[in-house]
Design an enzyme around this catalytic site. Sequence first.
Site, PDB file in Angstrom:
ATOM      1  N   GLY A 301       0.800  -1.232   0.000  1.00 44.14           N
ATOM      2  CA  GLY A 301       0.000   0.000   0.000  1.00 44.14           C
ATOM      3  C   GLY A 301       0.827   1.273   0.000  1.00 44.14           C
ATOM      4  O   GLY A 301       0.528   2.228  -0.721  1.00 44.14           O
ATOM      5  N   CYS A 425      25.022   0.717   6.296  1.00 48.87           N
ATOM      6  CA  CYS A 425      25.980   0.616   7.391  1.00 48.87           C
ATOM      7  C   CYS A 425      25.845  -0.726   8.090  1.00 48.87           C
ATOM      8  O   CYS A 425      24.747  -1.172   8.366  1.00 48.87           O
ATOM      9  CB  CYS A 425      25.736   1.676   8.443  1.00 48.87           C
ATOM     10  SG  CYS A 425      24.989   3.152   7.833  1.00 48.87           S
TER      11      CYS A 425
END
Length: 500
Positions: A301, A425
């Site tokens: 959605g 990261c």
Amino acid sequence: MNPIRPLIHASRLRSISSASTSSFSKISRRTLVTPTDPVRATVSNVSPKHVREDPGELDGGDVVANDIEGGKEMFGFKLNPVETKTGGNAKSTGRPIYLDMQATTPMDPRVLDKMLPLFTEQYGNPHSRTHAYGWEAEAAVDEARQHVANLVGAQEKDIVFTSGATESNNMLIKGIAKFHQGKRRHIITTQTEHKCVLDSCRWLSTQGFEITYLPVLPNGLISINDLKQALRPDTSVVSIMAVNNEIGVIQPLKEISDTLKAYAKENGCQKALFHTDAAQAVGKIEIDVEKMGIDAMSISGHKLYGPKGVGAAYVRRRPRVRLEPLIHGGGQERGLRSGTVPAPLVVGLGEACRLATQEMANDHARVKELSDRLINGITSQVDHIVRNGDASGYPGCVNLSFAYVEGESLLMALKDIALSSGSACTSASLEPSYVLRALGAAEDMAHSSLRFGIGRFTTEAEIDLVVERIVSVVNRLREMSPLWEMVQEGIDISKIEWSQ
Ligand SMILES: Cc1ncc(COP(=O)(O)O)c(C=O)c1O
């Protein structure tokens, strides 16, 4: 990789990686932040302090903001509350320009309007059969189901509501694999799928299933020949995404389903089912499950201007796709996904799909125009840029790598633009994106890549501002780069032997 101007050969770029301007392993973790709730926070710079613990994904995983109360400092930014405003205009609110549409899209205000009565007045349980509250909620859910089906050329009953594409992908891949495990225990997917597909497959491999991860060509597309080679009579499901969330590449869905049919015919075996993760495709490009021969499909959605926390699975009924449900309970959603259907969210998804059916062609044309404006604006002023992924992909996803620029510095200098990068990261270092690696991109080019996500509410003024910022930041960073200086002096840095 799709070079823009001037053409840099991939092998040359690879050689640059060994001479990167800084050692990525020594870099402290990156501090890219965009507020997860774009309507409630502003960002102002403070010195970077915080780091995150887990490896992220490009489409949202990098965007970390789990505590955006007004005035709190986090990840090097200060977040201040501002007035609620949908659609975002960075100049008027002082907030970053939002160009991260693959992570999530702002909800269309018309979707919110449609949802509100379901929270306040029509709050019945759509499964209540004994009173009007239930009936009206059920009618709203049915209407939403119709809108979702219309958008993708499906039948209403083929649509199963879920919490999002992650759940749909888990449900469809694991569910199909488990149902057929007696006779067929082989699955095919690609190396560039979203993490939720790769991790579903990884889990299945711990359950005794064999998984083939197809490589991709340098432009990000799979080779149909590779698919043919990988198919086996015991392949139960082939899961290949429609539009890639990092590079926008559109896989040849019809060709894939034709290949599965032809293989089954030639080998006299049951056809492998074709599942596609269409989270980034539905509402953005034409998807027709009938014409494309799709058996199962995942929809989200919040990628098409609808609410977060809702999605759908398309599960073909004729011929029937059989799968084991992952969630057991009240037998809602054809018994495939038990649990009370969240009517307000589902109505929001339905309205988002209805709007997309009406506006997709317009949206696409606008997004393409803005995308061209961005690419031309940047590449007419800055050299040595590579576009990652096939240029004929979805134009709202533009992934560019900037040679001779250190990725960390690039992101740090662009705090006023909400973007994702090709680095994620981990606790010790920056990892280049696995999608870009699969294309064969050099490590430093993956690190210096930026994904620009353009959408329905992006404005020309925002694109112009972004072009201006990118050009000035890249030029400034290159001026500080010893590598760039050498390139300017005509030194062929690929020939240099670097001491460690
Ligand atoms: C290609 C793709 N698949 C799946 C997902 C997961 O979607 P959701 O956030 O609805 O679980 C995303 C987005 O994060 C995506 O981009």
